[in-house]
Design a protein around this motif. Structure first.
Motif, PDB file in Angstrom:
ATOM      1  N   PRO A 119     -76.760 -22.635 -21.449  1.00 37.64           N
ATOM      2  CA  PRO A 119     -75.508 -21.957 -21.235  1.00 37.64           C
ATOM      3  C   PRO A 119     -74.456 -22.919 -22.355  1.00 37.64           C
ATOM      4  CG  PRO A 119     -76.116 -22.338 -19.206  1.00 37.64           C
ATOM      5  CD  PRO A 119     -77.209 -22.870 -19.872  1.00 37.64           C
ATOM      6  N   ARG A 120     -73.598 -22.273 -23.060  1.00 38.92           N
ATOM      7  CA  ARG A 120     -72.789 -23.142 -23.981  1.00 38.92           C
ATOM      8  C   ARG A 120     -71.363 -22.405 -24.092  1.00 38.92           C
ATOM      9  NH1 ARG A 120     -76.861 -22.758 -28.472  1.00 38.92           N
ATOM     10  NH2 ARG A 120     -78.149 -22.648 -26.511  1.00 38.92           N
ATOM     11  N   ALA A 121     -70.676 -22.895 -24.896  1.00 38.83           N
ATOM     12  CA  ALA A 121     -69.377 -22.620 -25.445  1.00 38.83           C
ATOM     13  C   ALA A 121     -69.175 -23.112 -26.911  1.00 38.83           C
ATOM     14  CB  ALA A 121     -68.131 -23.206 -24.562  1.00 38.83           C
ATOM     15  N   GLY A 122     -68.392 -22.032 -27.713  1.00 37.46           N
ATOM     16  CA  GLY A 122     -68.154 -22.341 -28.970  1.00 37.46           C
ATOM     17  C   GLY A 122     -69.293 -22.038 -29.807  1.00 37.46           C
ATOM     18  N   ALA A 123     -70.438 -21.114 -29.424  1.00 40.15           N
ATOM     19  CA  ALA A 123     -71.537 -20.802 -30.543  1.00 40.15           C
ATOM     20  C   ALA A 123     -71.058 -19.857 -31.418  1.00 40.15           C
ATOM     21  CB  ALA A 123     -72.755 -20.303 -29.545  1.00 40.15           C
ATOM     22  N   ALA A 124     -71.904 -19.634 -32.328  1.00 37.46           N
ATOM     23  CA  ALA A 124     -71.636 -18.625 -33.512  1.00 37.46           C
ATOM     24  C   ALA A 124     -72.871 -17.720 -33.217  1.00 37.46           C
ATOM     25  CB  ALA A 124     -71.868 -19.050 -34.726  1.00 37.46           C
ATOM     26  N   ALA A 125     -72.721 -16.262 -33.528  1.00 35.99           N
ATOM     27  CA  ALA A 125     -73.730 -15.464 -33.708  1.00 35.99           C
ATOM     28  C   ALA A 125     -73.500 -14.599 -34.868  1.00 35.99           C
ATOM     29  CB  ALA A 125     -73.485 -14.439 -32.431  1.00 35.99           C
ATOM     30  N   VAL A 126     -74.662 -14.372 -35.393  1.00 38.59           N
ATOM     31  CA  VAL A 126     -74.554 -13.548 -36.715  1.00 38.59           C
ATOM     32  C   VAL A 126     -75.958 -12.530 -36.866  1.00 38.59           C
ATOM     33  CG1 VAL A 126     -75.865 -15.497 -37.951  1.00 38.59           C
ATOM     34  CG2 VAL A 126     -74.628 -13.833 -39.173  1.00 38.59           C
ATOM     35  N   SER A 127     -75.770 -11.544 -37.282  1.00 41.51           N
ATOM     36  CA  SER A 127     -76.776 -10.501 -37.546  1.00 41.51           C
ATOM     37  C   SER A 127     -77.318 -10.898 -39.114  1.00 41.51           C
ATOM     38  CB  SER A 127     -76.417  -9.290 -37.508  1.00 41.51           C
ATOM     39  OG  SER A 127     -77.326  -8.224 -37.665  1.00 41.51           O
ATOM     40  N   PHE A 128     -78.764 -11.016 -39.234  1.00 44.55           N
ATOM     41  CA  PHE A 128     -79.111 -11.444 -40.618  1.00 44.55           C
ATOM     42  C   PHE A 128     -80.769 -11.046 -40.620  1.00 44.55           C
ATOM     43  CE2 PHE A 128     -81.402 -14.202 -43.525  1.00 44.55           C
ATOM     44  CZ  PHE A 128     -80.731 -14.140 -44.625  1.00 44.55           C
ATOM     45  N   GLY A 129     -81.052 -10.235 -41.538  1.00 43.62           N
ATOM     46  CA  GLY A 129     -82.518  -9.830 -41.750  1.00 43.62           C
ATOM     47  C   GLY A 129     -82.973  -9.122 -40.550  1.00 43.62           C
ATOM     48  N   GLY A 130     -82.227  -8.263 -39.985  1.00 46.28           N
ATOM     49  CA  GLY A 130     -82.855  -7.536 -38.782  1.00 46.28           C
ATOM     50  C   GLY A 130     -82.876  -8.347 -37.251  1.00 46.28           C
ATOM     51  N   ASP A 131     -82.435  -9.505 -37.365  1.00 46.75           N
ATOM     52  CA  ASP A 131     -82.563 -10.385 -36.085  1.00 46.75           C
ATOM     53  C   ASP A 131     -81.201 -10.845 -35.884  1.00 46.75           C
ATOM     54  OD1 ASP A 131     -85.259 -10.252 -35.671  1.00 46.75           O
ATOM     55  OD2 ASP A 131     -85.421 -11.590 -37.337  1.00 46.75           O
ATOM     56  N   LEU A 132     -80.757 -10.959 -34.574  1.00 45.19           N
ATOM     57  CA  LEU A 132     -79.536 -11.599 -34.215  1.00 45.19           C
ATOM     58  C   LEU A 132     -79.571 -13.147 -33.925  1.00 45.19           C
ATOM     59  CD1 LEU A 132     -76.301 -11.310 -33.326  1.00 45.19           C
ATOM     60  CD2 LEU A 132     -77.363 -10.496 -30.988  1.00 45.19           C
ATOM     61  N   TYR A 133     -78.816 -13.937 -34.575  1.00 43.03           N
ATOM     62  CA  TYR A 133     -79.136 -15.433 -34.367  1.00 43.03           C
ATOM     63  C   TYR A 133     -78.034 -15.884 -33.613  1.00 43.03           C
ATOM     64  CZ  TYR A 133     -82.697 -15.313 -37.721  1.00 43.03           C
ATOM     65  OH  TYR A 133     -83.974 -15.009 -38.456  1.00 43.03           O
ATOM     66  N   VAL A 134     -78.229 -17.058 -32.635  1.00 44.07           N
ATOM     67  CA  VAL A 134     -77.035 -17.533 -31.763  1.00 44.07           C
ATOM     68  C   VAL A 134     -77.423 -18.887 -32.142  1.00 44.07           C
ATOM     69  CG1 VAL A 134     -76.107 -18.066 -29.574  1.00 44.07           C
ATOM     70  CG2 VAL A 134     -76.878 -15.793 -30.231  1.00 44.07           C
ATOM     71  N   MET A 135     -76.405 -19.781 -32.500  1.00 48.60           N
ATOM     72  CA  MET A 135     -76.476 -20.922 -33.060  1.00 48.60           C
ATOM     73  C   MET A 135     -75.305 -22.082 -32.612  1.00 48.60           C
ATOM     74  SD  MET A 135     -76.409 -20.083 -36.838  1.00 48.60           S
ATOM     75  CE  MET A 135     -76.575 -18.490 -36.827  1.00 48.60           C
ATOM     76  N   GLY A 136     -75.520 -23.206 -32.385  1.00 50.33           N
ATOM     77  CA  GLY A 136     -74.531 -24.369 -32.269  1.00 50.33           C
ATOM     78  C   GLY A 136     -73.937 -24.137 -30.689  1.00 50.33           C
ATOM     79  N   GLY A 137     -72.611 -24.423 -31.081  1.00 53.51           N
ATOM     80  CA  GLY A 137     -72.020 -24.688 -29.366  1.00 53.51           C
ATOM     81  C   GLY A 137     -72.079 -25.825 -28.753  1.00 53.51           C
ATOM     82  N   CYS A 138     -71.532 -26.051 -27.551  1.00 51.82           N
ATOM     83  CA  CYS A 138     -71.597 -27.351 -26.820  1.00 51.82           C
ATOM     84  C   CYS A 138     -72.157 -27.021 -25.614  1.00 51.82           C
ATOM     85  CB  CYS A 138     -70.727 -28.353 -27.017  1.00 51.82           C
ATOM     86  SG  CYS A 138     -68.952 -27.421 -26.385  1.00 51.82           S
ATOM     87  N   SER A 139     -72.888 -27.823 -24.681  1.00 54.10           N
ATOM     88  CA  SER A 139     -73.138 -27.749 -23.469  1.00 54.10           C
ATOM     89  C   SER A 139     -72.174 -28.655 -22.557  1.00 54.10           C
ATOM     90  CB  SER A 139     -74.553 -27.843 -23.035  1.00 54.10           C
ATOM     91  OG  SER A 139     -75.142 -29.189 -23.602  1.00 54.10           O
ATOM     92  N   ILE A 140     -71.528 -29.499 -23.133  1.00 56.02           N
ATOM     93  CA  ILE A 140     -70.341 -30.307 -22.338  1.00 56.02           C
ATOM     94  C   ILE A 140     -71.074 -31.219 -21.436  1.00 56.02           C
ATOM     95  CG2 ILE A 140     -68.103 -30.546 -21.277  1.00 56.02           C
ATOM     96  CD1 ILE A 140     -67.330 -28.036 -22.387  1.00 56.02           C
TER      97      ILE A 140
END
Length: 140
Positions: A119-140
């Motif tokens: 679980p995380r807050a502040g993550a980023a999500a992006v669609s690229f090359g046919g895939d959905l990526y979720v990256m970053g954020g923090c788990s506090i």
């Protein structure tokens, strides 16, 4: 979260601060010009949240992760790793959210919410090359 889906800008969730009081939101708004906004729905299935990720991928709008409580409040921090998706209406000249409903994601994305991702807050999500990526954020 704010993103573009077709010809509209979509604004979802977030938090409002009033001194030490924090209110988390779960509303969805759309605009074609950034000036006039239309409320999409009050009954979305995901919990009110701030610091969530969102992306358009494979003709769906995804809402992922976020925070329920905490930050400047006295409540303990409660983070999320759930995933919801909304099929987009791809008919020309139509608001892409029109007539569609959010649902809990299944298939490959359901593994994300079942513990494959912390679980995380502040993550980023992006669609690229046919895939959905979720990256970053923090788990506090």
């Amino acid at each position: 979260a704010c993103l573009r889906a077709g010809a509209v800008v979509v604004l979802m969730g977030g938090r409002m601060h009033d001194g030490d009081a924090i209110t988390y939101m779960k509303d969805v708004w759309t605009s074609t010009d950034g000036v006039s906004w239309t409320k999409y729905s009050r009954s979305v299935p995901w919990s009110a949240r701030g610091d969530m990720a969102a992306a358009v991928h494979d003709d769906h709008l995804y809402v992922l992760t976020g925070i329920l409580t905490g930050i400047a409040s006295s409540s303990p921090v409660s983070l999320l790793n759930d995933v919801y998706k909304l099929p987009l209406n791809t008919a020309a000249g139509v608001n892409p959210l029109s007539g569609q409903s959010f649902a809990m994601a299944s298939g490959a994305m359901s593994g994300f919410a079942s513990g494959a991702a912390e679980p995380r807050a502040g993550a980023a999500a992006v669609s690229f090359g046919g895939d959905l990526y979720v990256m970053g954020g923090c788990s506090i």
